[in-house]
Design a protein around this motif. Structure first.
Motif, PDB file in Angstrom:
ATOM      1  N   ILE A  75       8.042 -10.735  22.155  1.00 54.73           N
ATOM      2  CA  ILE A  75       8.263 -10.819  20.710  1.00 54.73           C
ATOM      3  C   ILE A  75       8.195  -9.420  20.099  1.00 54.73           C
ATOM      4  N   ALA A  76       7.226  -8.641  20.573  1.00 51.49           N
ATOM      5  CA  ALA A  76       7.120  -7.249  20.112  1.00 51.49           C
ATOM      6  C   ALA A  76       8.341  -6.448  20.541  1.00 51.49           C
ATOM      7  N   ALA A  77       8.829  -6.731  21.744  1.00 48.84           N
ATOM      8  CA  ALA A  77       9.996  -6.013  22.243  1.00 48.84           C
ATOM      9  C   ALA A  77      11.269  -6.429  21.522  1.00 48.84           C
ATOM     10  N   VAL A  78      11.273  -7.623  20.907  1.00 53.60           N
ATOM     11  CA  VAL A  78      12.365  -8.016  20.027  1.00 53.60           C
ATOM     12  C   VAL A  78      12.231  -7.295  18.691  1.00 53.60           C
ATOM     13  N   SER A  79      11.016  -7.351  18.136  1.00 62.13           N
ATOM     14  CA  SER A  79      10.779  -6.805  16.802  1.00 62.13           C
ATOM     15  C   SER A  79      10.904  -5.287  16.774  1.00 62.13           C
ATOM     16  N   GLY A  80      10.300  -4.621  17.765  1.00 57.87           N
ATOM     17  CA  GLY A  80      10.268  -3.164  17.762  1.00 57.87           C
ATOM     18  C   GLY A  80      11.636  -2.516  17.712  1.00 57.87           C
ATOM     19  N   PRO A  81      12.532  -2.817  18.669  1.00 56.93           N
ATOM     20  CA  PRO A  81      13.854  -2.186  18.629  1.00 56.93           C
ATOM     21  C   PRO A  81      14.650  -2.550  17.379  1.00 56.93           C
ATOM     22  N   ALA A  82      14.565  -3.825  16.955  1.00 58.94           N
ATOM     23  CA  ALA A  82      15.311  -4.241  15.769  1.00 58.94           C
ATOM     24  C   ALA A  82      14.818  -3.486  14.536  1.00 58.94           C
ATOM     25  N   ILE A  83      13.488  -3.412  14.358  1.00 56.72           N
ATOM     26  CA  ILE A  83      12.920  -2.694  13.205  1.00 56.72           C
ATOM     27  C   ILE A  83      13.253  -1.212  13.293  1.00 56.72           C
ATOM     28  N   GLY A  84      13.066  -0.639  14.498  1.00 58.02           N
ATOM     29  CA  GLY A  84      13.346   0.781  14.670  1.00 58.02           C
ATOM     30  C   GLY A  84      14.785   1.133  14.347  1.00 58.02           C
ATOM     31  N   GLY A  85      15.733   0.336  14.864  1.00 61.32           N
ATOM     32  CA  GLY A  85      17.145   0.594  14.606  1.00 61.32           C
ATOM     33  C   GLY A  85      17.511   0.417  13.141  1.00 61.32           C
ATOM     34  N   LEU A  86      16.983  -0.630  12.515  1.00 63.70           N
ATOM     35  CA  LEU A  86      17.300  -0.892  11.107  1.00 63.70           C
ATOM     36  C   LEU A  86      16.699   0.163  10.180  1.00 63.70           C
ATOM     37  N   VAL A  87      15.432   0.519  10.422  1.00 59.68           N
ATOM     38  CA  VAL A  87      14.797   1.540   9.586  1.00 59.68           C
ATOM     39  C   VAL A  87      15.504   2.886   9.760  1.00 59.68           C
TER      40      VAL A  87
END
Length: 428
Positions: A165-177
């Motif tokens: 779940i963290a590995a889903v959230s981390g890249p998505a948040i990082g890319g979007l931010v």
């Protein structure tokens, strides 16, 4: 035996989550993982923007792998000898410093990148790799102390679920931010997540943990104890080796910035989703496995899942459609997580308490070899063979390695985790 099997089939899927310390552990690990995953996406895109060279992405993995693998045995030794919680908190503190430095390289110290190129980034990533070599074995060993043995499969499943779940959230948040708010704010998000993880680990009750006593054994013999243990356990050695070789050749993660920029044309936002897709699939599979743990015909399921992962990598290399690529990566994550949970359960069940840190350190060497050195291999292969042929080659090698392992490792192939779980329960 029939009573035990019936109990397993009707088990409480949330049993490990009812333990307070384990909930603190999962929460803390979630935020630390989010931070590291965000950092990986942001650094990867930033370095590629600066260099426009796929090989430079491989160098990110190499700069982290050298200190990570080089210090791993020391990390395991310390995890078995000293306070594991203190080691985790110290490592998290180093992650925070690394995040702050990366932020400063985009603001007050941005001239360093103009003068030295990507070298300062590689140095910070190397320091981060040093911290990872200590936090991983301590985390793994600490988790086994927080739950009873009969919940090892259940806790491994939820641990894997949380990580993914963290590995889903981390890249998505990082890319979007990164895409919408810029690189500086992306690194600020990394440091914030590390702080939350630090607080979570600090809340874990620091129970007494029995550590090993080296006695007359020399320091270096104690240091290499995990290597000797793994070497003499065919199931652990086989599972680690299969994972290392399959991901070493089959991992395409390091090349995702190139696919996002030049093949699929989706920018940093799309890169975040590509990085998150395997983890999203892994989360779905982990939830399924929480209710249907892979304790029957475990060896065969391990081999089939690794072979399926290799096939997905080949299909991903061929795809030219963003949504099809997302789906293929999603499926690769589902299959990969089957092998992850089986491998983690093997480590928990077959490793004695006083060896957990050192065995986890050996496992981290295998993981580091497959992930970080795999990233370097991907970059080098892309430069020598071209991007698409190199990824197809990697997936094909995964299939070949799985076939060879199936042939030469009958003990692993015929393994059933339920037998060992029964043995542990019977001896309690």
């Amino acid at each position: 035996m029939a009573l035990l099997i019936n109990k397993m089939e009707n088990h409480d899927a949330y049993a490990a989550l009812r333990i307070k310390n384990f909930r603190f552990y999962l929460t803390a690990r979630f935020f630390i993982t989010v931070a590291l995953q965000m950092q990986a996406v942001v650094v990867g895109w930033q370095v590629y923007e600066i260099t426009k060279d796929p090989f430079s992405l491989g160098l990110i993995g190499l700069s982290e792998a050298i200190p990570y693998i080089g210090m791993a045995l020391f990390g395991g030794y310390f995890a078995d000898k000293y306070n594991r919680k203190a080691i985790i908190l110290t490592s998290a503190g180093i992650f925070f410093i690394c995040g702050v430095l990366l932020y400063l390289f985009t603001t007050g110290l941005s001239n360093m990148l103009l003068i030295y190129g990507t070298l300062p980034i590689y140095i910070v990533i190397a320091v981060s790799g040093f911290a990872r070599s200590f936090i991983y074995p301590s985390q793994t060993a600490l988790m086994a102390q927080l739950v009873p043995k009969e919940l090892y499969t259940n806790s491994s499943t939820w641990n894997s679920t949380t990580w993914h779940i963290a590995a889903v959230s981390g890249p998505a948040i990082g890319g979007l931010v990164y895409g919408f708010f810029g690189v500086s704010n992306a690194y600020l998000s990394v440091t914030t997540s590390v702080i939350i993880g630090f607080i979570g680990f600090s809340l874990i009750r620091n129970n007494h943990i029995k550590t090993f006593e080296s006695g007359a054994e020399s320091f270096f013999r104690s240091l290499s104890g995990g290597l000797r243990f793994v070497k003499n356990n065919q199931i652990i050695l086989g599972a680690m080796s299969l994972d290392m070789l399959a991901v070493l050749f089959g991992g395409a993660t390091a090349m995702l910035p190139v696919f996002a920029a030049e093949i699929l044309h989706v920018g940093p936002q799309g890169l975040g989703f590509l990085r998150a897709a395997p983890a999203a699939g892994a989360v779905i599979m982990a939830i399924f496995l929480a209710y249907h743990p892979p304790i029957y015909r475990s060896g065969k399921k391990l081999l089939i899942s690794v072979a399926g992962f290799g096939l997905c990598i080949i299909l991903f290399a061929i795809s030219r459609n963003f949504y099809l690529s997302l789906f293929i990566l999603f499926m690769s994550g589902m299959l990969d997580n089957i092998s992850v949970i089986i491998r983690h359960t093997i480590m928990q069940i077959y490793t004695p308490d006083h060896m957990r840190g050192r065995v986890a350190a050996v496992n981290s060497i295998f993981i580091g070899s497959s992930n970080e050195i795999g990233s370097f291999e991907s970059g080098l292969a892309a430069r020598l063979m071209g991007l698409i042929p190199s990824v197809i080659f990697g997936g094909s090698m995964t299939l070949i390695i799985t076939g060879i392992t199936t042939k030469i490792a009958p003990i692993l192939r015929n393994m059933n985790l339920k037998d060992k779980l029964y043995e542990n329960t019977h001896h309690k």
